[in-house]
Enzyme design. Structure first.
Site, mmCIF file in Angstrom:
data_model
loop_
_atom_site.group_PDB
_atom_site.id
_atom_site.type_symbol
_atom_site.label_atom_id
_atom_site.label_comp_id
_atom_site.label_asym_id
_atom_site.label_seq_id
_atom_site.Cartn_x
_atom_site.Cartn_y
_atom_site.Cartn_z
ATOM 1 N N ASP A 86 -32.929 -23.942 14.952
ATOM 2 C CA ASP A 86 -32.749 -24.477 13.602
ATOM 3 C C ASP A 86 -31.275 -24.585 13.232
ATOM 4 O OD1 ASP A 86 -32.642 -21.572 13.474
ATOM 5 O OD2 ASP A 86 -32.681 -21.747 11.285
ATOM 6 N N ASP A 147 -24.201 -24.763 15.937
ATOM 7 C CA ASP A 147 -24.835 -23.489 15.579
ATOM 8 C C ASP A 147 -26.314 -23.776 15.352
ATOM 9 O OD1 ASP A 147 -25.685 -21.084 14.612
ATOM 10 O OD2 ASP A 147 -24.461 -21.128 12.797
ATOM 11 N N GLU A 181 -33.662 -18.899 12.383
ATOM 12 C CA GLU A 181 -32.655 -17.840 12.388
ATOM 13 C C GLU A 181 -31.792 -17.918 11.138
ATOM 14 O OE1 GLU A 181 -28.805 -15.789 13.210
ATOM 15 O OE2 GLU A 181 -29.167 -17.849 12.619
HETATM 16 ZN ZN LIG Z 1 -26.385 -19.222 14.597
#
Ligand SMILES: [Zn+2]
Length: 416
Positions: A86, A147, A181
């Site tokens: 995610d 990320d 997360e």
């Molecule tokens: Zn992360």
């Protein structure tokens, strides 16, 4: 010599970031957004295509796969490499258009879809280390999603490397991709039995060489204030307003210390995050953070004492102080299994990088995994300016991260 191509990892990242996988903190479902499964399905298919025959994805959006061990040694622990699919809710992740600046020339990078978004060495000095190398950015309207799709790409590239180089000896390697997360729920529906790993590594942080083995320990604290309620027309010398007490407690908090806005490094803090209530009853919610449990305890005692001191000035008012555990510093667990961090340090060194040891002023999936049976440290991927339109990543850092995974797997085999 283990060598992984920066161009190949970059190509992978660029493919994965085009799948919108933003998670949603307000959702009550698992995964919090159905679209995260789009990437999970893609990854599962690619793993099967590489020959990881047990790769599966489930209703919650997790992906599990095994690279079976090929060593004669039978006592090698199963090691997990984990990344999250995610992206953060803070910045749009829809229609990400990644751009590969194949030979970054050191000049400002003006993002084409919004010319006000400019990436400069002045503001991002780490860019300097990537001059003449590949740099990946978004186009100006979205985050990049490095990320943690850089972590995903790095693990996938390492898996491919193992499949293409069967002479490299390793134990069972477990691949895990998690949803949600970014909204703190990456481990909620994970099946640790099915995963079957003894130790783990998340690939989810910044500069090349970084190794994180420490997070905050975190609690929530709630102060519930009860006032004395009387008809306001006849309340003289009787009414005690809980809302005003809440204001007084907030005002009595330390002004120049112990808050997020006045601390850094290894200092903890107490941070009010919400006030809810009416004159009769008001609650204040806090988050409390520290690197040690003793420090966490001191923050609670001090906060409670401050609140009790204020309450004592309001005759008839009462308060209740409640704490809830949120997550714990993974270092407390990792210190009992020092090989997890030691082997990661050695692997990073074998790639030729210098280790940067970091403490995270927040939580990670790694801290949660460490407390549900899989001691876990966090390894770099190269991600920079995360959760923003100026997010970028250097391709050579990702390649080094993939090489770190290969070395690390070899070290676990060697030392068994
Ligand atoms: Zn992360």
């Amino acid at each position: 010599m283990i060598q992984i191509s920066p161009d190949n990892v970059a190509e992978r990242l660029m493919r994965y970031v085009q799948v919108d996988t933003q998670s949603d903190p307000t959702s009550k479902t698992h995964p919090t957004t159905e679209k995260q499964k789009d990437l999970s399905k893609l990854l599962c298919g690619e793993l099967l295509g590489m020959g990881l025959t047990d790769a599966t994805t489930d209703e919650y959006g997790y992906v599990y796969a095994t690279l079976p061990g090929n060593s004669d040694k039978k006592n090698i622990p199963a090691i997990c490499f984990c990344a999250h699919v995610d992206t953060a809710p803070d910045c749009s992740g829809t229609n990400v258009k990644p751009i590969y600046h194949r030979y970054y020339d050191g000049k400002d990078i003006v993002l084409p879809d919004d010319a006000t978004q400019v990436l400069t060495i002045k503001e991002s000095p780490y860019l300097k280390q990537h001059i003449n190398h590949g740099v990946i950015t978004a186009s100006g309207l979205t985050l990049l999603g490095g990320d943690d799709k850089s972590g995903v790409a790095v693990i996938m590239e390492a898996a491919l490397y193992f499949m293409q180089n069967p002479a490299i000896k390793h134990g069972d390697l477990k691949i895990l991709f998690t949803p949600d997360e970014e909204v703190g729920q990456g481990t909620v529906k994970v099946d640790m039995q099915k995963l079957g790993a003894q130790f783990g590594y998340t690939l989810d942080c910044g500069d090349a060489g970084s190794l994180e083995d420490e997070t905050f320990s975190a609690d929530a604290a709630t102060i519930i204030i009860s006032g004395v309620i009387v008809h306001p027309g006849y309340a003289k010398d009787k009414l005690v307003n809980a809302l005003k007490i809440a204001g007084a407690i907030l005002d009595a908090l330390p002004k120049n210390e112990c808050s997020p806005e006045t601390t850094s490094g290894r200092e903890g803090f107490v941070h009010p995050v919400a006030v809810n209530g009416i004159a009769e009853k008001t609650t204040i919610q806090f988050i409390v953070r520290d690197f040690t449990l003793a420090g966490l305890q001191q923050h609670h005692e001090r906060l409670k004492k401050i609140a009790e001191g204020v309450i004592a000035r309001f005759s008839g008012a009462t308060m209740e102080y409640k704490t809830t555990e949120q997550y714990r510093n993974m270092k407390e667990v990792l210190d009992q299994h020092p090989q997890v961090v030691a082997f990661a340090e050695e692997a990073i060194q074998r790639t030729g990088l210098t280790i940067i040891k970091e403490s995270i002023r927040g939580g990670t999936d790694g801290s949660r995994f460490s407390y549900i049976g899989m001691p876990c440290a966090n390894i770099f991927t190269g991600m920079q300016n995360i959760h923003s339109k100026l997010e970028w990543i250097g391709a050579k850092d990702m390649a080094k991260a993939a090489e770190t995974i290969v070395h690390l797997s070899m070290i676990w085999e060697e030392k068994a």
